[in-house]
Design a protein around this motif. Structure first.
Motif, PDB file in Angstrom:
ATOM      1  N   TRP A  13      23.012   0.079  21.347  1.00 28.92           N
ATOM      2  CA  TRP A  13      24.219  -0.701  21.458  1.00 28.92           C
ATOM      3  C   TRP A  13      25.206   0.146  22.156  1.00 28.92           C
ATOM      4  O   TRP A  13      26.334  -0.372  22.822  1.00 28.92           O
ATOM      5  CB  TRP A  13      24.709  -1.085  20.108  1.00 28.92           C
ATOM      6  CG  TRP A  13      24.528  -0.243  19.062  1.00 28.92           C
ATOM      7  CD1 TRP A  13      23.688   0.148  18.259  1.00 28.92           C
ATOM      8  CD2 TRP A  13      25.896   0.863  18.814  1.00 28.92           C
ATOM      9  NE1 TRP A  13      24.217   1.247  17.373  1.00 28.92           N
ATOM     10  CE2 TRP A  13      25.750   1.387  17.782  1.00 28.92           C
ATOM     11  CE3 TRP A  13      27.113   1.148  19.299  1.00 28.92           C
ATOM     12  CZ2 TRP A  13      26.299   2.715  17.111  1.00 28.92           C
ATOM     13  CZ3 TRP A  13      27.971   2.047  18.783  1.00 28.92           C
ATOM     14  CH2 TRP A  13      27.498   2.851  17.633  1.00 28.92           C
ATOM     15  N   HIS A  50      27.930  -7.466  15.753  1.00 28.07           N
ATOM     16  CA  HIS A  50      27.790  -8.866  16.564  1.00 28.07           C
ATOM     17  C   HIS A  50      28.149  -9.880  15.713  1.00 28.07           C
ATOM     18  O   HIS A  50      29.022 -10.574  15.974  1.00 28.07           O
ATOM     19  CB  HIS A  50      26.557  -8.810  17.425  1.00 28.07           C
ATOM     20  CG  HIS A  50      26.550 -10.232  18.175  1.00 28.07           C
ATOM     21  ND1 HIS A  50      25.993 -11.181  17.698  1.00 28.07           N
ATOM     22  CD2 HIS A  50      26.656 -10.356  19.432  1.00 28.07           C
ATOM     23  CE1 HIS A  50      26.101 -12.138  18.762  1.00 28.07           C
ATOM     24  NE2 HIS A  50      26.405 -11.713  19.822  1.00 28.07           N
ATOM     25  N   ASP A  51      27.714 -10.059  14.675  1.00 25.57           N
ATOM     26  CA  ASP A  51      27.799 -11.354  13.773  1.00 25.57           C
ATOM     27  C   ASP A  51      29.340 -11.339  13.372  1.00 25.57           C
ATOM     28  O   ASP A  51      29.576 -12.510  13.364  1.00 25.57           O
ATOM     29  CB  ASP A  51      26.933 -11.411  12.508  1.00 25.57           C
ATOM     30  CG  ASP A  51      25.225 -11.736  13.117  1.00 25.57           C
ATOM     31  OD1 ASP A  51      25.130 -12.112  14.352  1.00 25.57           O
ATOM     32  OD2 ASP A  51      24.440 -11.260  12.183  1.00 25.57           O
ATOM     33  N   LYS A  63      31.524 -12.406  16.128  1.00 17.50           N
ATOM     34  CA  LYS A  63      31.376 -13.857  16.619  1.00 17.50           C
ATOM     35  C   LYS A  63      32.102 -14.735  15.687  1.00 17.50           C
ATOM     36  O   LYS A  63      32.828 -15.891  16.133  1.00 17.50           O
ATOM     37  CB  LYS A  63      29.890 -14.189  16.513  1.00 17.50           C
ATOM     38  CG  LYS A  63      29.417 -15.702  16.981  1.00 17.50           C
ATOM     39  CD  LYS A  63      27.875 -15.645  16.901  1.00 17.50           C
ATOM     40  CE  LYS A  63      27.504 -17.031  17.557  1.00 17.50           C
ATOM     41  NZ  LYS A  63      25.995 -17.399  17.516  1.00 17.50           N
ATOM     42  N   HIS A  79      30.062 -13.991  24.864  1.00 15.41           N
ATOM     43  CA  HIS A  79      29.452 -13.070  23.999  1.00 15.41           C
ATOM     44  C   HIS A  79      30.430 -11.935  23.715  1.00 15.41           C
ATOM     45  O   HIS A  79      31.330 -11.782  24.350  1.00 15.41           O
ATOM     46  CB  HIS A  79      28.471 -12.039  25.176  1.00 15.41           C
ATOM     47  CG  HIS A  79      28.040 -11.029  24.475  1.00 15.41           C
ATOM     48  ND1 HIS A  79      26.742 -10.919  23.679  1.00 15.41           N
ATOM     49  CD2 HIS A  79      28.411  -9.769  24.328  1.00 15.41           C
ATOM     50  CE1 HIS A  79      26.244  -9.718  23.236  1.00 15.41           C
ATOM     51  NE2 HIS A  79      27.321  -8.862  23.655  1.00 15.41           N
ATOM     52  N   SER A 122      21.201  -8.417  26.725  1.00 12.27           N
ATOM     53  CA  SER A 122      22.449  -8.599  25.580  1.00 12.27           C
ATOM     54  C   SER A 122      22.068  -8.869  24.377  1.00 12.27           C
ATOM     55  O   SER A 122      22.677  -8.287  23.460  1.00 12.27           O
ATOM     56  CB  SER A 122      23.354  -9.955  26.001  1.00 12.27           C
ATOM     57  OG  SER A 122      22.667 -11.093  26.065  1.00 12.27           O
ATOM     58  N   GLU A 123      20.828  -9.475  24.191  1.00 12.52           N
ATOM     59  CA  GLU A 123      20.095  -9.267  22.728  1.00 12.52           C
ATOM     60  C   GLU A 123      19.846  -8.086  22.058  1.00 12.52           C
ATOM     61  O   GLU A 123      19.988  -7.692  21.091  1.00 12.52           O
ATOM     62  CB  GLU A 123      19.003 -10.363  22.701  1.00 12.52           C
ATOM     63  CG  GLU A 123      19.468 -11.799  22.780  1.00 12.52           C
ATOM     64  CD  GLU A 123      20.164 -12.318  21.425  1.00 12.52           C
ATOM     65  OE1 GLU A 123      19.639 -12.064  20.591  1.00 12.52           O
ATOM     66  OE2 GLU A 123      21.120 -13.014  21.632  1.00 12.52           O
ATOM     67  N   SER A 183      13.969  -2.114  21.747  1.00  9.15           N
ATOM     68  CA  SER A 183      15.412  -2.558  22.502  1.00  9.15           C
ATOM     69  C   SER A 183      15.469  -1.554  23.411  1.00  9.15           C
ATOM     70  O   SER A 183      16.143  -1.835  24.590  1.00  9.15           O
ATOM     71  CB  SER A 183      16.310  -2.660  21.319  1.00  9.15           C
ATOM     72  OG  SER A 183      16.109  -3.681  20.314  1.00  9.15           O
ATOM     73  N   LYS A 228      22.807  -6.007  21.085  1.00  9.71           N
ATOM     74  CA  LYS A 228      23.858  -6.549  19.985  1.00  9.71           C
ATOM     75  C   LYS A 228      23.955  -5.348  18.899  1.00  9.71           C
ATOM     76  O   LYS A 228      23.057  -4.563  18.389  1.00  9.71           O
ATOM     77  CB  LYS A 228      23.161  -7.444  19.299  1.00  9.71           C
ATOM     78  CG  LYS A 228      23.580  -8.965  20.033  1.00  9.71           C
ATOM     79  CD  LYS A 228      22.863 -10.058  19.124  1.00  9.71           C
ATOM     80  CE  LYS A 228      22.867 -11.418  20.016  1.00  9.71           C
ATOM     81  NZ  LYS A 228      22.372 -12.518  19.421  1.00  9.71           N
ATOM     82  N   LYS A 229      25.156  -5.066  18.641  1.00  8.47           N
ATOM     83  CA  LYS A 229      25.617  -3.731  17.519  1.00  8.47           C
ATOM     84  C   LYS A 229      25.412  -4.392  16.331  1.00  8.47           C
ATOM     85  O   LYS A 229      25.874  -5.538  15.817  1.00  8.47           O
ATOM     86  CB  LYS A 229      27.014  -3.259  18.024  1.00  8.47           C
ATOM     87  CG  LYS A 229      27.196  -2.096  16.770  1.00  8.47           C
ATOM     88  CD  LYS A 229      28.630  -1.658  16.836  1.00  8.47           C
ATOM     89  CE  LYS A 229      28.691  -0.446  15.872  1.00  8.47           C
ATOM     90  NZ  LYS A 229      28.342  -1.048  14.592  1.00  8.47           N
ATOM     91  N   ASP A 261      32.404  -8.979  22.700  1.00  9.09           N
ATOM     92  CA  ASP A 261      32.312  -7.495  22.875  1.00  9.09           C
ATOM     93  C   ASP A 261      32.684  -6.514  21.946  1.00  9.09           C
ATOM     94  O   ASP A 261      32.072  -5.635  21.387  1.00  9.09           O
ATOM     95  CB  ASP A 261      32.786  -7.083  24.220  1.00  9.09           C
ATOM     96  CG  ASP A 261      31.999  -8.116  25.424  1.00  9.09           C
ATOM     97  OD1 ASP A 261      30.841  -8.038  25.639  1.00  9.09           O
ATOM     98  OD2 ASP A 261      32.600  -8.954  26.129  1.00  9.09           O
ATOM     99  N   THR A 298      35.603 -10.957  24.824  1.00 11.94           N
ATOM    100  CA  THR A 298      34.284 -11.413  25.093  1.00 11.94           C
ATOM    101  C   THR A 298      33.951 -11.791  26.575  1.00 11.94           C
ATOM    102  O   THR A 298      34.867 -11.348  27.443  1.00 11.94           O
ATOM    103  CB  THR A 298      34.271 -12.861  24.406  1.00 11.94           C
ATOM    104  OG1 THR A 298      35.097 -14.102  25.219  1.00 11.94           O
ATOM    105  CG2 THR A 298      34.805 -13.105  22.906  1.00 11.94           C
TER     106      THR A 298
END
Length: 617
Positions: free
Chosen positions: A538, A263-264, A267, A296, A351-352, A53, A355-356, A298, A215
């Motif tokens: 991240w 991130h999840d 979302k 996305h 961006s992947e 990453s 992801k935090k 944020d 986002t």
């Protein structure tokens, strides 16, 4: 859609200086490897996920640098037929109009840096004022056959990739139960997307609290700026955090990023599972990618009454509560933004990579409010916060004549310090930096052009004094590093060299006159690779957020003293580093700014924000 495109395209050509040289777009983009100044270690096939990453992020940062010999990759020309609609709407979601407050009903802007007012309760009036002062439209502009909107929160190219959500307890005349809503700035209204369990706020947060989610729609920025668009999206997140923090302060509310969430969780809590998963192509391609218009997630901001202490956020309990959001009855379908798209694959791979993850061990800390320094209170025009934020504009040109007093310059910089009146700058305690929960990683190199009684030259503002020795060692040995005359003792500003740097600042900012025609310009230099290695990959977008928050203060400070400002995303990265003598990847320039006397284009007519023209712009 045709009328939408006709109303927007001319203003960019008429009014905005070029911010990107547009390079040919091909379907293969078979270019030689980018020039590399940041370490990327061995190939990703031999790396663990964290190292892989990091390699992806450093590759992105190198590949998207502007150089004197070539610019970062972008579209060949602007595809006006597919310019993204800047207004996200959730079709069929219940719409709850907000109120339009009076312009003068707010505290003085400058007073908020000293102390926050007594907190107001959450109701339709205060929520309406909060959005009106942070993310709403501020005006419409018109010239000839072209009409376009402006917002309180600025955006690169006026493209507005940032979307906002509120997760809130019941509010009379909005929702009888707790709810999640999308903010629709064009109509200053909330689109209620879901109702949430009654115990969500009472079990997890103090009374009088609510959440704001931000986002990014990467497609909106990459449409114009190509691969560099990911940088600009994160600048805009920072500007939005700054705008939200200032508007909240006007209500007596404090703001803090809930950075233990991953991130999840973000979302789920904003209902972004409505968007289809985006499969990243192996190269940059053009075509119809409806799923590229996804948002996305944020960050999630906790807004709570100032003065509260002694409460904690249990991230495990919060995570468990958020898992139930997937089962809510979500309303509304997102509108389409463009007919066709260009996918710059490196944006989505990066961006992947950033992801935090969920970090349950992270502590939620409320630092005491720290007032900011004062050396020239008379510099301010004593404008109410609402009047100031809604009249803020991005200057298109500077007059090359206006100057400011030395104490006014120092006063602006005092409000750029993260720790306020603390003896040493490090922790972000002052307004609006206190919304961020990490120590400051961003500094400023200043090109001073027209400040009365201050020699023209190169200066450096150290915003985390633990970095001072490293900065001094990393930069040119001939730099003076001396406090300038009349500088307040609490302001860590240093003169590096006396020189006329007008031509230099212009050429470094993509040959734009606006960088040399103001009172001063600056580059924001961040500690990059060490931060990514110490804290996590991240942090990469968060470094850009910090520059955006600082940029928001520069915008407001400039208007508060009677001049103007503009963010500059186009600059030659490594030539900036060369001027300073920086090598390697420890410190990198992430954002530029210019402050000075604006040139007003009299061809343009200003129209009220609400009710605005009926056609999207």
């Amino acid at each position: 859609m045709k009328s939408f495109h006709r109303t927007i395209h001319n203003p960019h050509r008429l009014l905005r200086p070029p911010t990107t040289t547009l390079l040919p777009l091909t379907t293969t983009l078979c270019l030689p490897p980018p020039q590399t100044t940041m370490s990327t270690s061995s190939s990703s096939t031999q790396q663990n996920p964290e190292q892989s990453s990091l390699t992806q992020v450093l590759t992105y940062h190198n590949q998207t640098k502007h150089l004197f010999t070539n610019y970062a990759r972008g579209p060949r020309g602007l595809d006006w037929d597919n310019q993204p609609n800047p207004f996200r709407r959730y079709i069929s979601a219940p719409l709850r109009p907000l109120l339009h407050p009076n312009s003068g009903d707010s505290d003085l802007y400058s007073s908020l840096f000293k102390t926050l007012p007594f907190p107001k309760p959450i109701n339709k009036i205060t929520i309406s004022e909060f959005f009106y002062d942070s993310l709403a439209l501020s005006a419409w502009k018109s010239t000839g056959f072209s009409t376009w909107s402006l917002r309180v929160n600025p955006s690169s190219g006026n493209l507005h990739p940032t979307e906002a959500y509120i997760i809130c307890p019941p509010v009379e005349s909005v929702s009888d139960s707790g709810f999640v809503a999308h903010y629709a700035p064009k109509v200053h209204a909330l689109e209620v997307r879901a109702q949430i369990p009654s115990g969500f706020f009472t079990n997890l947060f103090p009374d009088g609290s609510f959440l704001i989610g931000l986002t990014s729609v990467f497609w909106r920025e990459s449409w114009k700026y190509g691969e560099r668009g990911f940088r600009y999206c994160n600048h805009d997140v920072g500007h939005a955090i700054g705008a939200v923090s200032m508007a909240a302060a006007g209500q007596g509310w404090d703001v803090k990023v809930l950075d233990g969430l991953g991130h999840d969780e973000l979302k789920k809590v904003m209902g972004l599972e409505v968007f289809s998963e985006f499969e990243i192509p192996e190269r940059a391609v053009k075509g119809k990618f409806e799923e590229i218009e996804f948002e996305h997630p944020d960050c999630l901001l906790l807004v709570f009454p100032n003065g509260i202490d002694g409460f904690d956020v249990n991230y495990e309990d919060l995570r468990l509560a958020i898992t139930e959001f997937s089962n809510l009855d979500w309303k509304g379908e997102p509108n389409s933004l463009s007919k066709e798209h260009v996918c710059w694959d490196i944006i989505y791979r990066t961006s992947e990579a950033v992801k935090k993850p969920l970090t349950l061990e992270k502590k939620f800390v409320i630092d005491p409010f720290e007032k900011s320094g004062t050396c020239s209170e008379d510099s301010y025009k004593h404008l109410p916060l609402r009047e100031l934020v809604r009249k803020r504009r991005s200057a298109v040109d500077m007059d090359g004549v206006t100057s400011i007093e030395r104490n006014t310059f120092y006063q602006i910089l005092l409000h750029c310090l993260p720790s306020g009146c603390q003896e040493k700058q490090k922790r972000q305690l002052g307004l609006p930096y206190r919304a961020m929960d990490w120590d400051s990683e961003v500094h400023c190199v200043l090109f001073v052009h027209r400040v009365v009684d201050l020699p023209k030259g190169l200066y450096f503002l150290v915003r985390n004094e633990e970095h001072f020795d490293d900065l001094k060692k990393a930069t040119r040995s001939e730099f003076k590093w001396e406090k300038p005359e009349g500088c307040p003792p609490e302001l860590p500003l240093y003169e590096l060299a006396q020189m006329d740097c007008m031509k230099l600042s212009k050429h470094l900012s993509c040959h734009q006159d606006i960088a040399s025609d103001g009172c001063f310009s600056l580059g924001m230099v961040a500690r990059v690779e060490p931060t990514l290695r110490e804290k996590g990959v991240w942090m990469y977008p968060r470094l850009f957020w910090e520059t955006g928050v600082l940029g928001q203060v520069l915008y407001l400070e400039a208007h508060a003293v009677g001049i103007s400002a503009t963010g500059i995303g186009c600059f030659f990265d490594d030539p900036v580093h060369e001027v300073l003598g920086l090598t390697g990847s420890n410190f990198q320039s992430l954002y530029h700014f210019t402050v000075g006397g604006p040139v007003v284009d009299k061809r343009i007519t200003s129209l009220p924000a609400y009710p605005g023209p009926g056609v999207d712009a």
